[in-house]
Write a protein that holds these residues in place. Structure first.
Motif, PDB file in Angstrom:
ATOM      1  N   LEU A 111       0.877  -1.184   0.193  1.00 22.89           N
ATOM      2  CA  LEU A 111      -0.132  -0.452  -0.188  1.00 22.89           C
ATOM      3  C   LEU A 111       1.067   0.482   0.396  1.00 22.89           C
ATOM      4  N   ILE A 112       0.412   2.177  -0.569  1.00 19.55           N
ATOM      5  CA  ILE A 112       1.295   3.521  -0.950  1.00 19.55           C
ATOM      6  C   ILE A 112       1.070   4.129  -0.006  1.00 19.55           C
ATOM      7  N   VAL A 113       1.959   4.179   1.180  1.00 20.52           N
ATOM      8  CA  VAL A 113       1.380   5.258   2.688  1.00 20.52           C
ATOM      9  C   VAL A 113       1.729   7.076   2.412  1.00 20.52           C
ATOM     10  N   GLN A 159       2.590   6.488 -14.747  1.00 22.95           N
ATOM     11  CA  GLN A 159       1.911   6.604 -14.532  1.00 22.95           C
ATOM     12  C   GLN A 159       1.141   7.330 -13.510  1.00 22.95           C
ATOM     13  N   ARG A 160       0.245   7.604 -12.946  1.00 26.91           N
ATOM     14  CA  ARG A 160      -0.379   8.371 -11.961  1.00 26.91           C
ATOM     15  C   ARG A 160      -0.255   8.068 -10.740  1.00 26.91           C
ATOM     16  N   PHE A 161       0.527   8.179  -9.689  1.00 24.17           N
ATOM     17  CA  PHE A 161      -0.039   6.738  -7.730  1.00 24.17           C
ATOM     18  C   PHE A 161      -0.977   8.152  -7.142  1.00 24.17           C
ATOM     19  N   SER A 162      -1.532   7.455  -5.887  1.00 22.56           N
ATOM     20  CA  SER A 162      -2.298   8.463  -5.551  1.00 22.56           C
ATOM     21  C   SER A 162      -1.528   7.516  -3.826  1.00 22.56           C
ATOM     22  N   TYR A 163      -1.527   8.395  -3.179  1.00 18.03           N
ATOM     23  CA  TYR A 163      -1.643   7.729  -1.221  1.00 18.03           C
ATOM     24  C   TYR A 163      -2.788   6.862  -0.793  1.00 18.03           C
ATOM     25  N   GLY A 164      -2.466   5.461  -0.725  1.00 11.94           N
ATOM     26  CA  GLY A 164      -3.722   4.639  -1.042  1.00 11.94           C
ATOM     27  C   GLY A 164      -4.237   3.441  -1.430  1.00 11.94           C
ATOM     28  N   ASP A 165      -3.165   3.258  -2.893  1.00 12.57           N
ATOM     29  CA  ASP A 165      -3.551   3.370  -4.387  1.00 12.57           C
ATOM     30  C   ASP A 165      -2.066   1.609  -3.675  1.00 12.57           C
ATOM     31  N   GLY A 166      -2.983   0.831  -3.984  1.00 13.68           N
ATOM     32  CA  GLY A 166      -2.359  -0.797  -4.013  1.00 13.68           C
ATOM     33  C   GLY A 166      -1.884  -0.814  -5.014  1.00 13.68           C
ATOM     34  N   VAL A 167      -0.498  -1.610  -4.842  1.00  9.92           N
ATOM     35  CA  VAL A 167       0.515  -1.673  -6.382  1.00  9.92           C
ATOM     36  C   VAL A 167       0.946  -3.452  -6.137  1.00  9.92           C
ATOM     37  N   GLY A 203      15.039  -0.634  -6.995  1.00  4.04           N
ATOM     38  CA  GLY A 203      15.171   0.213  -7.858  1.00  4.04           C
ATOM     39  C   GLY A 203      15.036   0.109  -9.558  1.00  4.04           C
ATOM     40  N   LYS A 204      14.503   0.156 -10.418  1.00  2.00           N
ATOM     41  CA  LYS A 204      13.876  -0.305 -11.315  1.00  2.00           C
ATOM     42  C   LYS A 204      13.076  -1.021 -10.811  1.00  2.00           C
ATOM     43  N   ALA A 205      11.954  -0.631 -10.735  1.00  2.00           N
ATOM     44  CA  ALA A 205      11.020  -1.420 -10.321  1.00  2.00           C
ATOM     45  C   ALA A 205       9.618  -1.300 -11.651  1.00  2.00           C
ATOM     46  N   SER A 206       8.775  -2.270 -11.547  1.00  2.00           N
ATOM     47  CA  SER A 206       7.605  -2.196 -12.307  1.00  2.00           C
ATOM     48  C   SER A 206       7.022  -2.777 -11.477  1.00  2.00           C
ATOM     49  N   VAL A 207       5.694  -1.191 -11.804  1.00  2.88           N
ATOM     50  CA  VAL A 207       4.706  -1.319 -10.343  1.00  2.88           C
ATOM     51  C   VAL A 207       3.335  -0.649 -11.781  1.00  2.88           C
ATOM     52  N   GLU A 208       2.028  -1.308 -10.825  1.00  2.64           N
ATOM     53  CA  GLU A 208       0.723  -2.358 -11.332  1.00  2.64           C
ATOM     54  C   GLU A 208      -0.100  -1.851 -10.269  1.00  2.64           C
ATOM     55  N   LYS A 209      -1.202  -0.530 -10.630  1.00  3.12           N
ATOM     56  CA  LYS A 209      -1.859  -0.062  -9.399  1.00  3.12           C
ATOM     57  C   LYS A 209      -3.429  -1.197  -9.458  1.00  3.12           C
ATOM     58  N   ILE A 210      -3.382  -2.550  -8.491  1.00  8.50           N
ATOM     59  CA  ILE A 210      -4.299  -2.839  -8.042  1.00  8.50           C
ATOM     60  C   ILE A 210      -5.775  -2.799  -7.520  1.00  8.50           C
ATOM     61  N   SER A 211      -6.046  -1.402  -6.876  1.00 10.48           N
ATOM     62  CA  SER A 211      -7.049  -0.874  -5.543  1.00 10.48           C
ATOM     63  C   SER A 211      -6.908   0.128  -6.107  1.00 10.48           C
ATOM     64  N   GLU A 212      -7.366   0.598  -5.432  1.00 12.74           N
ATOM     65  CA  GLU A 212      -7.669   2.650  -4.288  1.00 12.74           C
ATOM     66  C   GLU A 212      -8.030   2.491  -3.067  1.00 12.74           C
ATOM     67  N   GLY A 213      -8.428   4.214  -2.558  1.00 14.02           N
ATOM     68  CA  GLY A 213      -8.938   3.416  -1.910  1.00 14.02           C
ATOM     69  C   GLY A 213      -8.295   3.191   0.053  1.00 14.02           C
ATOM     70  N   GLY A 214      -7.053   2.908  -0.307  1.00 20.78           N
ATOM     71  CA  GLY A 214      -6.433   2.803   0.906  1.00 20.78           C
ATOM     72  C   GLY A 214      -6.347   3.482   1.673  1.00 20.78           C
ATOM     73  N   GLY A 215      -5.663   3.140   3.173  1.00 14.91           N
ATOM     74  CA  GLY A 215      -4.972   4.345   4.096  1.00 14.91           C
ATOM     75  C   GLY A 215      -6.227   4.754   5.004  1.00 14.91           C
ATOM     76  N   SER A 216      -5.939   6.264   6.176  1.00 14.47           N
ATOM     77  CA  SER A 216      -6.160   7.006   5.899  1.00 14.47           C
ATOM     78  C   SER A 216      -7.708   8.198   5.663  1.00 14.47           C
ATOM     79  N   SER A 217      -8.727   7.750   5.510  1.00 12.92           N
ATOM     80  CA  SER A 217      -9.309   8.787   4.590  1.00 12.92           C
ATOM     81  C   SER A 217      -9.123  10.017   4.604  1.00 12.92           C
ATOM     82  N   VAL A 218      -9.074  10.630   5.998  1.00 14.75           N
ATOM     83  CA  VAL A 218      -8.245  12.273   6.162  1.00 14.75           C
ATOM     84  C   VAL A 218      -7.046  11.911   5.120  1.00 14.75           C
ATOM     85  N   LYS A 219      -6.212  11.539   4.984  1.00 18.35           N
ATOM     86  CA  LYS A 219      -4.624  11.682   4.196  1.00 18.35           C
ATOM     87  C   LYS A 219      -6.063  12.224   2.785  1.00 18.35           C
TER      88      LYS A 219
END
Length: 523
Positions: A111-113, A159-167, A203-219
């Protein structure tokens, strides 16, 4: 009941302030020593025993008041140092759950924190590990989740990633390694990341977004507002000015690019690229004034405190912002309770609270160190500089800008030389030419961003004004960075020389302030 004399009250306040100072310095020094030596609980135990013995001896044996007081302060210092040492020991990571995967290619779900940190050619993501590869052992999976291990992922994905995305991350797991700075020193990158709980890198990682909406709802909400604000600015202001503006106003993490970053470093104004504590003051005063129109002072103060806390979270909570937030809250409470705001005490409280929360910042967070050094300079060095700058006009706050710039530049210089090894010959004139326009730039930038979220066209006049100021500031940086020998690298500026330099500076300040107080007393 016996009346307490005025002298006794002053003496009690003096003793209280000294005791608070000794406790704070002892605690932070204990953290510092343990950060360097990493002895463990035995150091804290030794300091507890020694401090306790001195304290008991002072209570039982000594009858000399002056000697008693000195022993009391020594005992308090050692006991506080023990607490600091113990706090650092407890804060150090205990579970290195991914050690068996080092230097192996693995797949990680996490989870992106934190916000994504987008650079010129790659993006940095802070990810909390949830599952590793094809590990099926429930005990190991449970240990990984319980440890809340963080990794730093470097990817070239656009690709644009956000806080709370599962990857889902693919790459080779490694450990951070120290590297050599331009000045020839060594930067402890592993400890720098460790202060944020990051123990591994991919380093030099491949990243795939697999979910959204995790983490703190306030953040999530706060970061969403921040991203909309930055997108609003981008509609009316181009690069690289918009990246500088987003960093100034809301702590945006968009890179200026390698060329401009080097220019800011050469001219000694890299500090303006990031959010300053000044924003906190603006947010607090603006919110309180607005809500004070139709709410009680208590309600408006509560909303003001809440607003600056949320703003600090939204901007990423850097050491500079957290320090300013704590001091602003103390100032608001002092105003509400009609007590005097003691800036030194507020600074000490802010430092201790931050170190208690995360003791690793004492040694391994340059932002924490520079922020407090700059604040100390504004409080204690500025009066000395101002006494020598009476010839400068006070119109348009020119003297204030010159004095604060010179004071901070002088006082943070030893620390900067140790950290970077870079000495900018043009730093003082560039700072003097730019800093006076930064508050106005932030003001117009804030209006352009907020109004632009709703009405992009109406925001244009404010965007143009902000752009004009940004263009001027960046042109100054560009011109001075092109000057031959604008900066040069020093050989290693050792830590012992930093301590000696600051000891001499502090002694000089003590002598000057003592003479000033003596002179005022005679008058």
């Amino acid at each position: 009941m016996a009346q307490v004399s005025g002298f006794q009250k002053i003496y009690n306040i003096y003793v209280t302030n000294i005791t608070l100072f000794v406790i704070a310095v002892g605690f932070v020094f204990g953290v510092f020593v343990e950060s360097i030596l990493r002895i463990g609980p035995s150091q804290a135990f030794f300091l507890f025993v020694l401090g306790g013995a001195i304290f008991l001896a002072q209570k039982i044996i000594s009858k000399n008041d002056f000697a008693d007081q000195k022993k009391f302060y020594v005992a308090i210092f050692l006991l506080s140092m023990a607490l600091g040492s113990l706090r650092l020991t407890v804060a150090l990571p205990q579970n290195f759950t991914l050690e068996s995967f080092i230097d192996k290619k693995i797949n990680i779900e996490g989870l992106i924190v934190e916000e994504e940190d987008r650079r010129e050619s790659q993006t940095f993501l802070t990810v909390e590990v949830g599952r590793v590869g094809k590990v099926l052992d429930e005990k190991i999976i449970s240990e990984i989740k319980k440890s809340r291990t963080k990794i730093l992922v470097k990817t070239a994905e656009f690709q644009r990633f956000s806080y709370g995305d599962g990857v889902l991350i693919g790459g080779t797991l490694g450990k951070p390694k120290s590297f050599e700075t331009k000045g020839g020193g060594e930067f402890d990158y592993a400890s720098y990341l460790e202060k944020d709980g990051i123990l591994y890198i991919v380093g030099k990682a491949s990243v795939e977004k697999i979910s959204e909406g995790g983490g703190s709802s306030v953040k999530r909400i706060l970061f969403s507002v921040k991203n909309k604000f930055i997108d609003s600015l981008r509609k009316n202001i181009n690069e690289p000015e918009v990246s500088l503006l987003s960093g100034l106003v809301v702590g945006g993490k968009q890179s200026l690019g390698k060329e401009w970053t080097e220019r800011f470093q050469r001219t000694g104004v890299m500090h303006i690229v990031v959010l300053s504590g000044y924003n906190i003051t603006i947010v607090a005063s603006s919110v309180i004034k607005f809500f004070g129109i139709f709410l009680s002072s208590a309600a408006s103060m509560f909303i003001g405190v809440l607003a600056i806390i949320l703003f600090a979270i939204m901007t990423g909570g850097s050491a500079t912002v957290v320090r300013a937030t704590i001091m602003a809250i103390i100032a608001l409470l002092a105003r509400y309770t009609k007590r005097r705001y003691a800036v030194t005490r507020a600074l000490i409280i802010a430092a201790v609270l931050m170190v208690v929360h995360n003791p690793l910042i004492v040694v391994f967070d340059p932002s924490f160190q520079l922020s407090f050094m700059a604040t100390i300079a504004l409080v204690y060095v500025s009066p000395l500089v101002e006494s020598k700058a009476k010839f400068i006009t006070e119109k348009f706050h020119v003297r204030e800008i010159v004095v604060s710039t010179i004071a901070t530049q002088i006082f943070v210089l030893p620390l900067l030389l140790h950290m970077t090894g870079n000495f900018s010959v043009v730093a003082l004139p560039v700072n003097l030419l730019i800093l006076g326009f930064i508050p106005l730039t932030m003001f117009y930038g804030f209006l352009a961003g907020m109004i632009g979220i709703v009405f992009s066209a109406i925001a244009l006049p404010f965007a143009y004004l902000a752009y004009a100021l940004l263009f001027y500031e960046m042109k100054i940086v560009e011109l001075f960075s092109a000057v031959p020998f604008a900066s040069f690298s020093l050989s290693v500026f050792p830590i012992w020389l930093v301590f000696i330099t600051y000891a001499l500076m502090i002694y000089g300040l003590y002598v000057w302030h003592s003479r000033k107080q003596l002179k005022n007393a005679k008058l």
